[in-house]
Every structure is written in structure tokens, then in C-alpha cells.
Design a protein around this motif. Sequence first.
Motif, short mmCIF file in Angstrom:
data_model
loop_
_atom_site.label_atom_id
_atom_site.label_comp_id
_atom_site.label_asym_id
_atom_site.label_seq_id
_atom_site.Cartn_x
_atom_site.Cartn_y
_atom_site.Cartn_z
N UNK A 1 0.81 -1.22 0.00
CA UNK A 1 0.00 0.00 0.00
C UNK A 1 0.84 1.27 0.00
N UNK A 2 2.16 1.11 0.07
CA UNK A 2 3.04 2.27 0.16
C UNK A 2 3.73 2.59 -1.16
N UNK A 3 4.59 3.59 -1.12
CA UNK A 3 5.28 4.04 -2.33
C UNK A 3 6.34 3.04 -2.79
N UNK A 4 6.74 2.11 -1.90
CA UNK A 4 7.80 1.15 -2.26
C UNK A 4 7.24 -0.16 -2.80
N UNK A 5 5.97 -0.18 -3.17
CA UNK A 5 5.35 -1.45 -3.58
C UNK A 5 5.98 -2.07 -4.82
N UNK A 6 6.61 -1.26 -5.64
CA UNK A 6 7.27 -1.80 -6.84
C UNK A 6 8.68 -2.30 -6.55
N UNK A 7 9.15 -2.12 -5.32
CA UNK A 7 10.49 -2.54 -4.93
C UNK A 7 10.42 -3.85 -4.14
N UNK B 1 13.42 -1.14 -0.94
CA UNK B 1 12.12 -1.72 -0.63
C UNK B 1 11.91 -1.88 0.87
N UNK B 2 11.33 -3.02 1.26
CA UNK B 2 10.96 -3.26 2.66
C UNK B 2 11.64 -4.52 3.18
N UNK B 3 12.20 -4.43 4.37
CA UNK B 3 12.77 -5.59 5.06
C UNK B 3 11.85 -5.94 6.22
N UNK B 4 11.37 -7.18 6.23
CA UNK B 4 10.47 -7.64 7.29
C UNK B 4 11.22 -8.62 8.18
N UNK B 5 11.43 -8.24 9.43
CA UNK B 5 12.12 -9.10 10.40
C UNK B 5 11.07 -9.75 11.30
N UNK B 6 10.73 -10.99 10.99
CA UNK B 6 9.75 -11.72 11.79
C UNK B 6 10.44 -12.32 13.01
N UNK C 1 19.08 1.48 1.88
CA UNK C 1 17.87 2.27 2.08
C UNK C 1 16.69 1.31 2.20
N UNK C 2 16.34 0.96 3.44
CA UNK C 2 15.27 -0.01 3.66
C UNK C 2 14.18 0.58 4.53
N UNK C 3 12.97 0.16 4.27
CA UNK C 3 11.85 0.46 5.16
C UNK C 3 11.70 -0.77 6.06
N UNK C 4 11.83 -0.62 7.36
CA UNK C 4 11.85 -1.77 8.27
C UNK C 4 10.48 -1.99 8.90
N UNK C 5 10.00 -3.23 8.79
CA UNK C 5 8.82 -3.70 9.50
C UNK C 5 9.25 -4.93 10.29
#
Length: 518
Positions: free
Chosen positions: A190-196, A240-245, A279-283
Amino acid sequence: MAELILIVDDDPVQRRLLEGLVQKFGFDAVTAEGGDAAVALLTDAEAPAVDAVVLDLVMPDLDGLGVLARLREAGVSVPVIVQTAHGGIDNVVSAMRAGAVDFVVKPVGPERLLVSLRNALSARALEGELSRIKRSRAGTLTIKDIVTRNPAMRAVLRAAEKAAASTIPVLIGGESGVGKELVARAIHGSGERRARPFVAVNCGALPDTLVESILFGHEKGAFTGASDKHVGKFVEASGGTLFLDEVGELPASAQVKLLRALQEGEVEPVGGRKPVKVDVRLISATNRDLIADVGSGRFREDLFYRLHVFPITLPPLRERSEDVPDLVRHFLVRFAAEEGRRVRRVSAEAVALLARQSWPGNVRQLENAVFRAVVLAEGDELGPGEFPQLLAGSTAMAVQAPRAEASQADGPRAEALEAPGFAMNWPQSGPLAPAAVSLDDTVAPASSLLALLGPDGEVRPLDDIEAEAIRFAIVHYDGQMSEVARRLKIGRSTLYRKLEGLGLAASEDARGTDVAVR
């Protein structure tokens, strides 16, 4: 909760007839007396989600074609079955072009309406599931793809939508199996990085000796076995996004390097000579109480505050049972397609059974239960018999109503059961409990199961089974005969005739009012 059907008709008699039919089929129903009211309900974000619409084509205010046009303009996707007394081919063509999925002529027969509703709901479920799978694989799954009817979960999704509009670090909490990664993917999509890239890492599954190498990368020859250069998950997710579960499972040494990566925006590969900009968006996500871990020294306090910027907590499935039917249909469509099985629907009895469970394993446990049921199914419908493990465990969930408790004068329920005006001749058959019918002969008999076989191994007479069900219903609803009749889906007069025929006669003065029983 069953599927919700919206009935739109300006004729009150026709609305009541259709409402009765829809409820008889096992669906929930809501009505609207005109096109404008229907559009207002379907476009209201706070209104209950409607699964299908039965729409009259000719109405005085806004006609059926006008409603279809308004829904298309508003971007509302819901299957619409158009009905009218004028069944000309021009009307059929116009309705289908406007977006209707089916067309029936008044007065519609019950069988025709049921088939039309089932087809519409099945097609919608299949279309929605295929679309979600495609978007999930493409990394474009959005918040709107997560369907919920629970107010608490809706609030969580609204918060997630706000987080998606920025690059703020998000920490998703909740029990194992509630869908934390799904929400993380939806935030990314849903964010601006969805294509990454969206890169997911299960921190709990990383060996302690390889955590830094996997997250931050390593150079060739940095350690024994490092025969090639590895860029690491941070570099893979750059842009893009890095998801650390399960981020709470990281060892202390990796926590230090993670904190530096977040502060400086760069990582240092194992054996590397200079840091690498990222350059990562962290979740991140966890099922642990990180505040308690910080207090015990297990988790770094400074890292906690770096992660705990925008916290979101997902409620467990037991607190949002109204989402179970939608999740069941969602999994049914997927597994039926994957396994090549022609299972199209779930019976109302099976949905009710599933909605009553506590689901300690949350959505993941429900998913596995549906998978097993699809494999077990021999027909095109999942019934209670396809969930034998749940039927066997239903004793622990049943609300017991033994006669011994009812006879105690000091309890509020006992006082209600002692009310005058209604006397029942109860057979001495022991305590009554909610009767779940077992259709699977591998399930061991239990006191809460309605036995279909007698002591001789033969099927019990239908009158005996019916009498037991009626006795239980009267106790369960505290002698409220209107409620008993409504839940059994029979008229009050029919209920009293059955009581007399089964030897469970009520006194004459009790027939005019709802009273308690014993």
C-alpha cells in the motif's frame, strides 16, 4: 457469521418473502426499501460487509440499473442478482452489461434463488482469492485485500493504512499465527515502495553463528565455508521493505549491529573493509513481550525504541470470531483449487462449529483444519463430519445445563426454572448439554454429542432424536418458547404440537407467554 445478503425492493411483501427465503437458506439478510438506501448502505465504510445483493430492477426512486451504475462509480465490487417482473431480453442484456451476475424473474422459486446465490458467492470468492494470490506474489497486496468484520481488526487496518503512507518503522505484535506477515506485506503493497523488493526474514530460524552473515552479508573467504560473496538481506531489500519476523529472537551480538544499521543507514558485511549504504523500510514482528525482555536484559532498550515507533497489535482469532466464515471460504477456494477438489461451499452447521472454537493456533490452525477437511471431503460441501477433531473436542466448549444445577434454589438459573405456569414431564435421561451431531464414526461418543446410534448399534428413531433436540433447546433458552421456535425454525403452534406428541405437554396458561421451564 453467515454470508450477508442485501435485499433491495420497494414492495414490503416481496422484501419479507425474500428475507424469509434467504434466512431459510442459512444466510443472514438485510433489507433496503429503495435504490438510494441500498447505495448508501453499500458505500458506508462502517456498515457490515455485504456479500451479495438481490436487486429489484423497477423501483420508483433509483431503479436497479441506476444502482448498478452508482456502485460502479463508487468502486464497490459485490455480486448483484437482478430480479424483475418484466423479463424481456432487453432488460437482461442491460442488467448484465451494467454489472449484474445473474437475472431472475418474479416470482423466483426457492431452488432458483438458492442456486443463483451460491453461484454468485462462489464466483466472488474464487475471483477474490485468485486476485489476492496474484497481488501477494507480485508484492502488491494492499490493506483493502484484508477482509474483516471485526471492529478491533478494522481499527488495526486503519492504523496500518496510515503507516503505509510513510516510511515509519512498524512493530507488529500478536500471537503466533494471527497473520503478522500478511499485514506487513499489505503495508508494503500500500506504500510508495510497492514496486520494490519485499524481503522477509524469520529471525527465530537463523543459526546464531550465521545471523550476521545472513542479515548483513559477507565477503568471500571471510570464514570457513564462505566460498562466495553474499550481499545479505539488508542489501537485497535496499529500496524496498525488510520484514524481520520474530525479531525478539535475535542474539545480543546481532542486536548491536542491527541498531547500527538502523541508525547509520549502512551495513558492514562480515570480512568487509568498508560499510555498504542501504535504504530499507523496516517492519518487524514479534509474539514476545519485548518490554518484559528489555526489563530482563534479554533485548536492548535502545533497539526496542528504534523498532517500537509505530506499534500495531493484531487481535487473536478467538476475539474476532465473526471473521471465521470469511477466512474459511477464503481457504476453501484456495485449497480446492490447489488439490483439484470440487468442494464449493461450507454448510451452515460447519461454519457454526468452526466459529465456536477458541483456535489457540489462530488463523494458521484454522487454515490447516480447512486443508484437512478439503482432503477428507467426498462431496461438494464441507459439513461437520469433515472436522471430526473439532467435534471430538466440543465437550470442553459446551455449556453444560444439568438438571442437578437447575434444582438448586439458591441459583438465579434455578429460580427461572422453577417459575410457575409451565410443567414439563422430563424423561430421566440425565444431564442435558448442547447436542453437536457427529457424522464421523471415528469420533468417540461424548456426553455433549447427540447420539445417532442406539445401544443396539442401529440408527435411533427420528422421534427420539427430535425429542432430545427440543428438550435441549427449551433448557438452553430458559423456556423462552418464541426463541426456541425461532431457533428451531418452526412456528410456535408447531412447537406445542410436537411437545404434546412427544409427551412433553405444557400447561394451557403457559401458551400465551414465554416462561421458564424445568
